[in-house]
Design a protein around this motif. Structure first.
Motif, short mmCIF file in Angstrom:
data_model
loop_
_atom_site.label_atom_id
_atom_site.label_comp_id
_atom_site.label_asym_id
_atom_site.label_seq_id
_atom_site.Cartn_x
_atom_site.Cartn_y
_atom_site.Cartn_z
N MET A 67 0.82 -1.20 0.00
CA MET A 67 0.00 0.00 0.00
C MET A 67 0.86 1.26 0.00
O MET A 67 0.53 2.26 -0.65
N GLN A 70 2.19 1.59 -3.49
CA GLN A 70 1.16 1.38 -4.53
C GLN A 70 1.65 0.40 -5.60
O GLN A 70 1.50 0.62 -6.80
N ASN A 71 2.21 -0.72 -5.13
CA ASN A 71 2.70 -1.74 -6.07
C ASN A 71 2.55 -3.11 -5.38
O ASN A 71 3.10 -3.32 -4.30
N GLY A 202 -2.83 3.60 0.02
CA GLY A 202 -2.64 2.93 -1.26
C GLY A 202 -3.17 3.71 -2.45
O GLY A 202 -2.90 3.34 -3.59
N GLY A 204 -2.30 6.72 -3.11
CA GLY A 204 -1.29 7.69 -3.51
C GLY A 204 -1.38 8.96 -2.68
O GLY A 204 -2.42 9.25 -2.06
#
Length: 317
Positions: A67, A70-71, A202, A204
């Motif tokens: 999270m 974000q990947n 997560g 951004g």
């Protein structure tokens, strides 16, 4: 599957694994050569609990890291967190060799946090168009930290210590030498309470800020949790790769992205998978053992390659 049925099945699987872990080992509980009750209390039960706590903790830590960046193709072991913890352990071993386990874990956690924050700073400059690029950068970053740890260990005659921290095995777990892992049981409820904030993380930085989240505070708290869990696992049983990558992805593909609903299942699957690998490691070359970290690494590497080539997950309602 209905929640009651799901949790009943999960409970039965976990109970079966715990029974198998208590019964399986180099010494038989029923031969009469050893005190079976003492063997369970001193070795088998602590070993079982250590595997459960380590697996659950690493799986939850993987969720937070995924999270945070974000990947879904990263985990603590792919962002240099264990290697940074090992550098901290080497430092405290050289400076204060007689320090208590808690002091060593605290120093390792601080080093792991610094190492993870450095990766986060590095990740800000990595293009996000290709999701594979970030884990590759993490592999290189972790490799550099690991090489530095090996060089320090080699020049100070501490390679054997480093090997222990890298092995991820439970054969040395005894009562009185694993209790540090109960930190996972303390931190897991806190993570569950913060599940909604982690979900916003997560989205951004810009989206999270627009929804009122204190992004930096939440990010730092999440990475601190990851650092503490990783340090506790490395200090107690050694690093176990891929748990934080494989488990959250399997749960997400099966259950969707409701983090609050998925966290208990993520902890269960992480605990069960690591315990299953530990049991398998005892059986493959009985009465000798293969580290659970090695078993899980083989399985995790296969799943990682599948994730790289798998079709995107179907959206869940």
């Amino acid at each position: 599957m209905k929640p009651v049925t799901l949790w009943l099945a999960a409970g039965l699987i976990l109970a079966a694994l715990i029974c198998a872990s208590v019964l399986i080992g180099a010494a038989s509980l029923f031969s009469g050569d050893v005190d079976g009750g003492l063997l369970i209390a001193v070795s088998r039960l602590p070993r079982t609990l250590a595997a459960l706590l380590a697996g659950a903790g690493l799986a939850l830590a993987g969720v937070v890291v995924q999270m945070a960046v974000q990947n879904r193709l990263v985990e603590p072991g792919l962002v240099g967190t264990p290697e940074a913890a090992m550098l901290g352990l080497l430092a405290v071993t050289l400076i204060a060799p007689g320090a208590s386990m808690m002091v060593k874990m605290s120093v390792a956690a601080a080093a792991a946090l610094v190492g993870t924050l450095c990766f986060m700073a590095l990740a800000r400059h990595v293009p996000r168009r290709d999701p594979v690029l970030l884990p590759l950068v993490g592999l290189i970053y972790g490799g550099i930290l690991g090489a530095a740890a090996l060089w320090v260990a080699w020049t100070t005659d501490l390679v054997q210590y480093l090997g222990t921290w890298m092995s991820g095995e439970f054969s040395g777990v005894l009562a009185g030498r694993y209790e540090l892992l109960w930190i996972v049981a303390v931190l897991a409820p806190l993570l569950y309470l913060a599940a909604d904030r982690i979900t916003l993380l997560g989205l951004g930085e810009d989206a999270a800020r627009s929804l009122g989240l204190n992004y930096r505070q939440t990010l730092l708290a999440g990475l601190l949790l990851v650092a503490i869990i990783t340090a506790a696992v490395v200090v107690t049983v050694g690093a176990i790769p891929f748990v934080g990558l494989v488990v959250p992805n399997i749960i997400s593909r099966l259950r969707g992205d409701n983090l609050r609903r998925n966290l208990p299942l993520t902890a269960w699957l992480g605990a069960s998978a690591v315990l299953a690998c530990d049991i398998l490691g005892r059986l493959i070359r009985w009465p000798y053992e293969i580290p659970a970290g090695t078993i899980f690494a083989v399985f995790g590497a296969g799943v990682f390659l599948w994730l790289l080539n798998a079709a995107p997950r179907r959206a869940h309602a």
